[in-house]
Write an enzyme that holds these catalytic residues in place. Structure first.
Site, short mmCIF file in Angstrom:
data_model
loop_
_atom_site.label_atom_id
_atom_site.label_comp_id
_atom_site.label_asym_id
_atom_site.label_seq_id
_atom_site.Cartn_x
_atom_site.Cartn_y
_atom_site.Cartn_z
N TYR A 145 0.84 -1.20 0.00
CA TYR A 145 0.00 0.00 0.00
C TYR A 145 0.87 1.25 0.00
O TYR A 145 0.73 2.14 -0.85
CB TYR A 145 -0.93 0.00 1.21
N LYS A 149 1.62 4.10 -3.14
CA LYS A 149 1.38 5.53 -2.97
C LYS A 149 2.65 6.33 -3.25
O LYS A 149 2.60 7.43 -3.84
CB LYS A 149 0.86 5.81 -1.56
#
Length: 271
Positions: A145, A149
């Protein structure tokens, strides 16, 4: 164009943070365009926003939407956000997060849209060596994750330099709270984060609340996190929207309160 009438598109605008941003823009006299997959279940958004249903990775539809609505700024929120899921299905996160951001940037270039506000995460820092995190700290994400990003941030930086785009990137940890009027908010039926679970336990909607870990190096042995109210996040995004529209310098900024709260402190406050 008046700063209070900026044509703006919000990706992921049916979601928790996106719906609060949309409501704040509506209250300031704007009618944002909300681009989202799936069905909208928030009457306030349906009544006060222009809605486009589509996949963010559909670059053609996204480009046509930007052109049709004469969008000047994109607030990009659409992403997969579960850390545990990203460990189980990293391919999904690279496809959804990195793929969608690339699609947004390509559509912006094709439609000659110059401004973007991007919702990133403080997970890009990995495991910081001190309590307060500054934007100058090294980025070292420890899960897919955070990694996706960070890749999105780097894409935005590179594309901005090549195509003269303006951006603000926000990094933050835990968004909490909800709209005081109850008109917008999270639609998740099975939340996994601490605040809603604690509230659900207090209201008897779940039998018990599990505390994971009592051996952290903290004053009460439980994990400490920085929590920020969702309306404060919305305010920051609206301010950034006006900042980039007025030609502000590109920026990467942390959002937070500067003071963390442990799991037990949160439970005690709810009790």
């Amino acid at each position: 164009m008046s700063k209070n009438k900026i044509p703006v598109l919000i990706t992921g605008g049916f979601g928790y943070i996106g719906s609060h941003i949309a409501k704040m823009l509506v209250k300031q006299g704007m009618r944002p365009v909300v681009y989202n997959r799936g069905e909208c279940k928030l009457p306030f958004i349906e009544e006060n926003c222009d809605i486009v249903i589509g996949d963010i990775r559909d670059t053609y539809l996204l480009t046509e939407t930007l052109k049709t609505h004469k969008i000047e700024t994109v607030i990009h929120l659409g992403a997969s956000i579960s850390v545990p899921e990203s460990l189980e299905k990293p391919e999904l996160y690279y496809e959804n997060n990195v793929g969608s951001t690339l699609s947004v940037l390509k559509a912006m270039i094709a439609a000659d849209v110059k401004n973007i506000v991007f919702s990133s995460t403080a997970a890009v820092y990995g495991v910081p060596k001190q309590a307060l995190i500054y934007e100058t700290f090294q980025t070292d994400p420890i899960n897919p994750y955070g990694q996706t990003k960070l890749m999105c941030e780097k894409m935005i930086h590179d594309m901005a330099r090549a195509h003269d785009l303006n951006y603000v990137v926000f990094r933050y940890f835990n968004a909490v709270g909800s709209d005081p009027d109850g008109e917008v908010g999270s639609m998740r039926q099975k939340p996994s984060n601490l605040f809603p679970l604690t509230m659900m336990a207090a209201m008897g909607k779940i039998d018990k609340l599990h505390v994971y870990g009592r051996d952290y190096n903290t004053h009460d042995g439980t994990a400490i996190r920085d929590y920020i109210h969702v309306n404060d996040l919305a305010s920051a995004h609206v301010a950034a929207l006006k900042y980039v529209a007025e030609g502000g310098d590109n920026a990467v900024l942390n959002l937070g309160t500067g003071r963390g709260h442990s799991v037990l402190e949160v439970i005690e406050m709810v009790e």
